[in-house]
Scaffold this motif. Structure first.
Motif, PDB file in Angstrom:
ATOM      1  N   GLN A 126       6.304  -7.231  14.639  1.00 12.18           N
ATOM      2  CA  GLN A 126       5.263  -7.149  15.650  1.00 12.18           C
ATOM      3  C   GLN A 126       3.937  -7.363  14.936  1.00 12.18           C
ATOM      4  O   GLN A 126       3.821  -7.121  13.728  1.00 12.18           O
ATOM      5  CB  GLN A 126       5.265  -5.795  16.362  1.00 12.18           C
ATOM      6  CG  GLN A 126       4.744  -4.637  15.524  1.00 12.18           C
ATOM      7  CD  GLN A 126       4.580  -3.361  16.334  1.00 12.18           C
ATOM      8  OE1 GLN A 126       5.410  -3.045  17.166  1.00 12.18           O
ATOM      9  NE2 GLN A 126       3.494  -2.640  16.087  1.00 12.18           N
ATOM     10  N   PRO A 127       2.905  -7.838  15.643  1.00  6.41           N
ATOM     11  CA  PRO A 127       1.610  -8.042  14.986  1.00  6.41           C
ATOM     12  C   PRO A 127       0.964  -6.718  14.636  1.00  6.41           C
ATOM     13  O   PRO A 127       1.122  -5.719  15.340  1.00  6.41           O
ATOM     14  CB  PRO A 127       0.801  -8.805  16.049  1.00  6.41           C
ATOM     15  CG  PRO A 127       1.457  -8.466  17.346  1.00  6.41           C
ATOM     16  CD  PRO A 127       2.912  -8.277  17.049  1.00  6.41           C
ATOM     17  N   SER A 128       0.247  -6.692  13.538  1.00  5.87           N
ATOM     18  CA  SER A 128      -0.494  -5.494  13.119  1.00  5.87           C
ATOM     19  C   SER A 128      -1.908  -5.590  13.676  1.00  5.87           C
ATOM     20  O   SER A 128      -2.628  -6.547  13.389  1.00  5.87           O
ATOM     21  CB  SER A 128      -0.524  -5.396  11.595  1.00  5.87           C
ATOM     22  OG  SER A 128       0.773  -5.227  11.069  1.00  5.87           O
ATOM     23  N   THR A 129      -2.301  -4.609  14.466  1.00  3.71           N
ATOM     24  CA  THR A 129      -3.631  -4.642  15.056  1.00  3.71           C
ATOM     25  C   THR A 129      -4.669  -4.185  14.037  1.00  3.71           C
ATOM     26  O   THR A 129      -4.367  -3.402  13.131  1.00  3.71           O
ATOM     27  CB  THR A 129      -3.722  -3.718  16.286  1.00  3.71           C
ATOM     28  OG1 THR A 129      -3.620  -2.352  15.852  1.00  3.71           O
ATOM     29  CG2 THR A 129      -2.604  -4.020  17.283  1.00  3.71           C
ATOM     30  N   PRO A 130      -5.914  -4.655  14.165  1.00  5.93           N
ATOM     31  CA  PRO A 130      -6.965  -4.204  13.246  1.00  5.93           C
ATOM     32  C   PRO A 130      -7.116  -2.689  13.214  1.00  5.93           C
ATOM     33  O   PRO A 130      -7.327  -2.101  12.147  1.00  5.93           O
ATOM     34  CB  PRO A 130      -8.221  -4.885  13.817  1.00  5.93           C
ATOM     35  CG  PRO A 130      -7.687  -6.142  14.447  1.00  5.93           C
ATOM     36  CD  PRO A 130      -6.370  -5.736  15.049  1.00  5.93           C
ATOM     37  N   LEU A 131      -6.979  -2.042  14.381  1.00  6.42           N
ATOM     38  CA  LEU A 131      -7.137  -0.587  14.428  1.00  6.42           C
ATOM     39  C   LEU A 131      -6.034   0.111  13.638  1.00  6.42           C
ATOM     40  O   LEU A 131      -6.301   1.067  12.893  1.00  6.42           O
ATOM     41  CB  LEU A 131      -7.119  -0.102  15.883  1.00  6.42           C
ATOM     42  CG  LEU A 131      -7.404   1.394  16.090  1.00  6.42           C
ATOM     43  CD1 LEU A 131      -8.790   1.748  15.554  1.00  6.42           C
ATOM     44  CD2 LEU A 131      -7.291   1.745  17.579  1.00  6.42           C
ATOM     45  N   ASP A 132      -4.805  -0.369  13.761  1.00  5.15           N
ATOM     46  CA  ASP A 132      -3.699   0.232  13.017  1.00  5.15           C
ATOM     47  C   ASP A 132      -3.866   0.027  11.517  1.00  5.15           C
ATOM     48  O   ASP A 132      -3.566   0.916  10.709  1.00  5.15           O
ATOM     49  CB  ASP A 132      -2.362  -0.349  13.477  1.00  5.15           C
ATOM     50  CG  ASP A 132      -1.941   0.174  14.848  1.00  5.15           C
ATOM     51  OD1 ASP A 132      -2.511   1.182  15.289  1.00  5.15           O
ATOM     52  OD2 ASP A 132      -1.049  -0.436  15.468  1.00  5.15           O
TER      53      ASP A 132
ATOM     54  N   TRP B 189       0.836  -1.205   0.000  1.00  5.13           N
ATOM     55  CA  TRP B 189       0.000   0.000   0.000  1.00  5.13           C
ATOM     56  C   TRP B 189       0.872   1.256   0.000  1.00  5.13           C
ATOM     57  O   TRP B 189       0.632   2.202  -0.746  1.00  5.13           O
ATOM     58  CB  TRP B 189      -0.903   0.019   1.232  1.00  5.13           C
ATOM     59  CG  TRP B 189      -2.040  -0.944   1.211  1.00  5.13           C
ATOM     60  CD1 TRP B 189      -2.462  -1.679   0.140  1.00  5.13           C
ATOM     61  CD2 TRP B 189      -2.891  -1.278   2.306  1.00  5.13           C
ATOM     62  NE1 TRP B 189      -3.545  -2.462   0.510  1.00  5.13           N
ATOM     63  CE2 TRP B 189      -3.822  -2.233   1.828  1.00  5.13           C
ATOM     64  CE3 TRP B 189      -2.961  -0.884   3.639  1.00  5.13           C
ATOM     65  CZ2 TRP B 189      -4.813  -2.770   2.650  1.00  5.13           C
ATOM     66  CZ3 TRP B 189      -3.943  -1.426   4.458  1.00  5.13           C
ATOM     67  CH2 TRP B 189      -4.858  -2.352   3.968  1.00  5.13           C
ATOM     68  N   ARG B 190       1.877   1.257   0.868  1.00  7.37           N
ATOM     69  CA  ARG B 190       2.737   2.442   0.977  1.00  7.37           C
ATOM     70  C   ARG B 190       3.549   2.651  -0.301  1.00  7.37           C
ATOM     71  O   ARG B 190       3.669   3.765  -0.814  1.00  7.37           O
ATOM     72  CB  ARG B 190       3.676   2.285   2.180  1.00  7.37           C
ATOM     73  CG  ARG B 190       4.641   3.455   2.363  1.00  7.37           C
ATOM     74  CD  ARG B 190       5.438   3.326   3.649  1.00  7.37           C
ATOM     75  NE  ARG B 190       6.223   2.107   3.691  1.00  7.37           N
ATOM     76  CZ  ARG B 190       7.390   1.933   3.062  1.00  7.37           C
ATOM     77  NH1 ARG B 190       7.888   2.918   2.301  1.00  7.37           N
ATOM     78  NH2 ARG B 190       8.058   0.801   3.160  1.00  7.37           N
TER      79      ARG B 190
ATOM     80  N   GLN C 240     -10.717  -3.765   4.689  1.00 11.52           N
ATOM     81  CA  GLN C 240     -11.543  -4.582   5.574  1.00 11.52           C
ATOM     82  C   GLN C 240     -11.115  -6.051   5.531  1.00 11.52           C
ATOM     83  O   GLN C 240     -11.098  -6.735   6.564  1.00 11.52           O
ATOM     84  CB  GLN C 240     -13.014  -4.457   5.188  1.00 11.52           C
ATOM     85  CG  GLN C 240     -13.662  -3.143   5.602  1.00 11.52           C
ATOM     86  CD  GLN C 240     -15.110  -3.044   5.199  1.00 11.52           C
ATOM     87  OE1 GLN C 240     -15.556  -3.695   4.237  1.00 11.52           O
ATOM     88  NE2 GLN C 240     -15.878  -2.233   5.922  1.00 11.52           N
ATOM     89  N   ALA C 241     -10.747  -6.514   4.336  1.00 14.63           N
ATOM     90  CA  ALA C 241     -10.294  -7.899   4.199  1.00 14.63           C
ATOM     91  C   ALA C 241      -9.010  -8.128   4.996  1.00 14.63           C
ATOM     92  O   ALA C 241      -8.836  -9.177   5.630  1.00 14.63           O
ATOM     93  CB  ALA C 241     -10.075  -8.235   2.728  1.00 14.63           C
TER      94      ALA C 241
ATOM     95  N   GLY D 147      -5.313   2.067   6.133  1.00 14.50           N
ATOM     96  CA  GLY D 147      -6.218   1.997   4.995  1.00 14.50           C
ATOM     97  C   GLY D 147      -6.877   3.339   4.720  1.00 14.50           C
ATOM     98  O   GLY D 147      -7.033   3.752   3.558  1.00 14.50           O
ATOM     99  N   TYR D 148      -7.227   4.042   5.792  1.00 17.31           N
ATOM    100  CA  TYR D 148      -7.866   5.360   5.646  1.00 17.31           C
ATOM    101  C   TYR D 148      -6.877   6.386   5.103  1.00 17.31           C
ATOM    102  O   TYR D 148      -7.173   7.124   4.153  1.00 17.31           O
ATOM    103  CB  TYR D 148      -8.418   5.809   7.000  1.00 17.31           C
ATOM    104  CG  TYR D 148      -9.023   7.196   6.975  1.00 17.31           C
ATOM    105  CD1 TYR D 148     -10.299   7.405   6.461  1.00 17.31           C
ATOM    106  CD2 TYR D 148      -8.313   8.296   7.466  1.00 17.31           C
ATOM    107  CE1 TYR D 148     -10.855   8.682   6.428  1.00 17.31           C
ATOM    108  CE2 TYR D 148      -8.860   9.564   7.435  1.00 17.31           C
ATOM    109  CZ  TYR D 148     -10.127   9.756   6.910  1.00 17.31           C
ATOM    110  OH  TYR D 148     -10.668  11.011   6.868  1.00 17.31           O
TER     111      TYR D 148
END
Length: 277
Positions: A51-57, A21-22, A73-74, A62-63
């Protein structure tokens, strides 16, 4: 971050997606981090699955990156699944295809150990041989794996590649005499690479460990990325990440190497098979 975190292949695929994405938006780590409010160090650890990527991050990225909602979302769903699986729950993740992901791990690996039973290992195949041997739906995926192997072997710091297969792999005339001879000559050429070892199990060896059960072992440079085994059938591919099982396969591979001819003797056998065509 969980103590002594070890990223799963699913979590590593999430990190790759964040990096993609980046990259697609032409942003450096510092620029992207500034936009989302992360340090560049945090963003780097997420992309590299340190480190694990949290859903919030992930949602925040994505935003900020203006990723289409269904796409981020996927990835959020994958991260939620990964967290649940790490806590001992959940079943096989339905949207993660190891067969499609395999080329990514090949590209990241510093050590590749492949045992095949019917064909030359994918990474050592010529396109014409692969096209003759593979099903139409696998041609693109096989090409990606071959490209990953070839790219890494051309690096300044190429991976260690060890391949073992039975003599029977040399005999079927896959794609016709011209294609098969070219493939055998390619095997001879690539086996002379300083980081590549090719060994053949002769017919006279009889039965041997893991007979009829091909697998590939991949090792990685980062401490938090464990070794992974990849198994594939005509139906699907599968990662084995349980380290006890991976170690069992590593022991089998070591046993196969002891049974196989030496690299020099294997080269002679390959040359004989090529001369017969």
């Amino acid at each position: 971050m969980p103590k002594d975190f070890r990223a799963t292949t699913l979590e590593r695929s999430i990190g790759r997606r964040l990096a993609l994405w980046r990259d697609e938006r032409g942003l450096s780590l510092a620029e992207a981090g500034q936009r989302v409010g992360f340090s560049s160090a945090k963003l780097s650890t997420m992309e590299n699955a340190v480190q694990p990527s949290t859903p919030l991050d992930i949602m925040a990225l994505g935003y900020v990156y203006n990723v289409p909602t269904p796409e981020w979302q996927a990835v959020v769903l994958r991260a939620e699944y990964a967290k649940t699986a790490r806590m001992g729950g959940g079943s096989a993740e339905p949207h993660f295809d190891p067969t499609a992901d395999f080329a990514n791990l090949v590209f990241e690996a510093t050590e590749l150990r492949a045992f095949t039973t019917d064909l030359v290992p994918t990474g050592l195949q010529l396109p014409s041989y692969a096209h003759a041997a593979g099903s139409p739906e696998r041609i693109v995926q096989l090409a990606m794996v071959r490209e990953a192997w070839a790219t890494r072997l051309g690096d300044k710091d190429p991976p260690m590649v060890e391949a073992v297969f039975p003599e029977g792999v040399l005999r079927p005339v896959v794609g016709g005499p011209r294609v098969m001879k070219a493939q055998l000559l390619h095997l001879m050429e690539i086996s002379e690479h300083s980081t590549v070892t090719v060994q053949v199990i002769p017919v006279v060896a009889g039965a041997y460990p893991a007979m009829g059960c091909p697998f590939t072992l991949l090792g990685f440079p980062h401490r938090q990325h464990n070794d992974v085994a990849y198994l594939e059938t005509v139906i699907k591919g599968e990662y084995v990440e349980d380290q006890a099982l991976v170690e069992q396969l590593a022991q089998r591979f070591a046993e196969l190497q002891k049974i196989a001819l030496s690299p020099g003797e294997s080269l002679e056998l390959i040359a004989e098979a090529a001369a017969d065509l």
